[in-house]
Write an enzyme that holds these catalytic residues in place. Structure first.
Site: not given
Ligand code: NAD
Ligand code: UDP
Length: 324
Positions: A146, A59-60, A15, A74, A106, A92-93, A13
């Site tokens: 969320y 898928d996690v 980040v 993440l 653990k 679920k995720t 993703g």
């Molecule tokens: P993003 O959507 O670019 O990245 C999320 C990644 O998780 C993607 O690559 C997606 O394919 C993967 N993913 C989703 N569901 C999945 C699953 N069930 N199994 C495996 N992979 C899965 O979003 P991001 O902005 O990079 O966010 C990354 C993390 O940081 C997330 O957990 C998000 O909640 C958290 N976060 C981000 C922000 C932000 O502003 N960017 C703010 C708060 C929290």
């Protein structure tokens, strides 16, 4: 520094790809696990020929069996349009993903960090938000899948910590932006930049007086890594974000100033439960993470992001969800 085996879920993703890049550069053995729901291999393509980088499509919500020293969790859709696309899957995720990484931590005696969010504060009536604030979340609204999923994940992290001694870290990330955001994720920075450079109208939801505080991704990744490597006595939750707060209208003006875009602004309805204000209190992070604070301010970060958006071919990206 010793080489660690590190799992990054959601590593492809926005980040996650920056985090993987930093950990690979530090010489660690990095496993990126992702189901590509909201990302594409594109984000980590440049890492594929590194011998200390491995990519797994998984898928996690389903268990996985790996041997690692550290886990950054993440995996979760993060843009409102993405996490509302299939809200039950989002919950679920967060929840099953947390249970699976915590069980693995653990078993392996691994340290595990949870990417939580400022959304745990909901539409906050305390401003700026310190970690001690318990939030104002609508549990049955459209953002709840969320917000409540992330809140439940925090609960699981603290219960595994208290009951099973799992070595945890919990960070609450505030709005972060930068290169490799999905151009069609519908988030405000990516939307405004894409619209500006494609000569489309800039879509301001509501009157644009709602605020957000925008953190450039490099600053966030520095904070995430400091938190993972900090003392075991400081598990969080800790806010990570840039405290400089802007209205959405101001953001739109900055983007137009830097990226052009003569099509003007158009107002669209405010989505339900859209928080009216958001600004992190980062004093806890500063005090515990070696004086961590963001160093890249909005205009500088926007310039880098605009440069990235100009460099990509938007036709290479699939839109997983409708954006408006
Ligand atoms: P993003 O959507 O670019 O990245 C999320 C990644 O998780 C993607 O690559 C997606 O394919 C993967 N993913 C989703 N569901 C999945 C699953 N069930 N199994 C495996 N992979 C899965 O979003 P991001 O902005 O990079 O966010 C990354 C993390 O940081 C997330 O957990 C998000 O909640 C958290 N976060 C981000 C922000 C932000 O502003 N960017 C703010 C708060 C929290
Ligand atoms: N927003 C907007 N225009 C857009 C996309 C978003 O005005 O094209 C607003 C949205 O209503 C919210 C803010 O920008 O008030 C931030 O939205 P985003 O989806 O980036 O993240 P959020 O912080 O709401 O999760």
């Amino acid at each position: 520094m010793s080489i660690k085996r590190i799992l990054v879920t959601g590593g492809a993703g926005f980040v996650g790809s920056h985090l993987c890049e930093r950990l690979v550069a530090q010489g660690h053995d990095v496993i990126c696990l992702d189901n590509f729901f909201t990302s594409q291999k594109f984000n980590v393509e440049h890492l594929l020929d590194h011998r200390n980088f491995e990519l797994i499509r998984h898928d996690v919500t389903h268990p996985f069996w790996l041997e690692v020293d550290e886990i950054y969790n993440l995996a979760c859709p993060a843009a409102p349009g993405h996490y509302q696309y299939n809200p039950i899957k989002t919950m679920k995720t967060s929840v099953m993903g947390a249970i699976n990484v915590l069980g693995m931590a653990k078993r392996c005696n691994a340290k595990v960090l949870q990417a939580s969010t400022s959304e745990v504060y909901g539409d906050p009536d305390v401003h700026p938000q310190p970690e001690s604030y318990r939030g104002n979340v609508n549990p049955i609204g459209t953002r709840a899948c969320y917000d409540e999923g992330k809140r439940a994940a925090e609960t699981l992290f603290f219960d595994y910590h208290r009951s099973n001694g799992v070595n945890i870290r919990v960070i609450r990330i505030f709005n972060t932006y930068g290169p490799r955001m999905h151009p069609f994720d519908g988030r405000v920075v990516s939307n405004f930049i894409r619209q500006a450079i494609q000569g489309e109208e800039i879509t301001i939801f509501g009157d644009g007086s709602q605020t957000r505080s925008f953190c450039y991704v490099d600053d966030l990744v520095e904070g995430i890594i400091r938190m993972m490597n900090g003392p075991d006595s400081f598990v969080g939750p800790v806010n990570l974000g840039n405290p400089n707060e802007f209205t959405i209208k101001q953001l739109a003006e900055h983007v137009v100033e830097l990226a052009g875009g003569g099509a003007g602004f158009v107002h669209k309805p405010l989505p339900s439960d859209d928080p009216t204000q958001r600004q992190p209190d980062i004093s806890l992070a500063k005090a515990n993470l070696d004086n961590w604070e963001p160093s890249i301010q909005l205009k500088e970060g926007l310039k880098k992001t605009i440069e990235y958006f100009r460099s990509i071919n938007m036709d290479d990206f699939r839109a997983p969800t409708p954006n408006y």
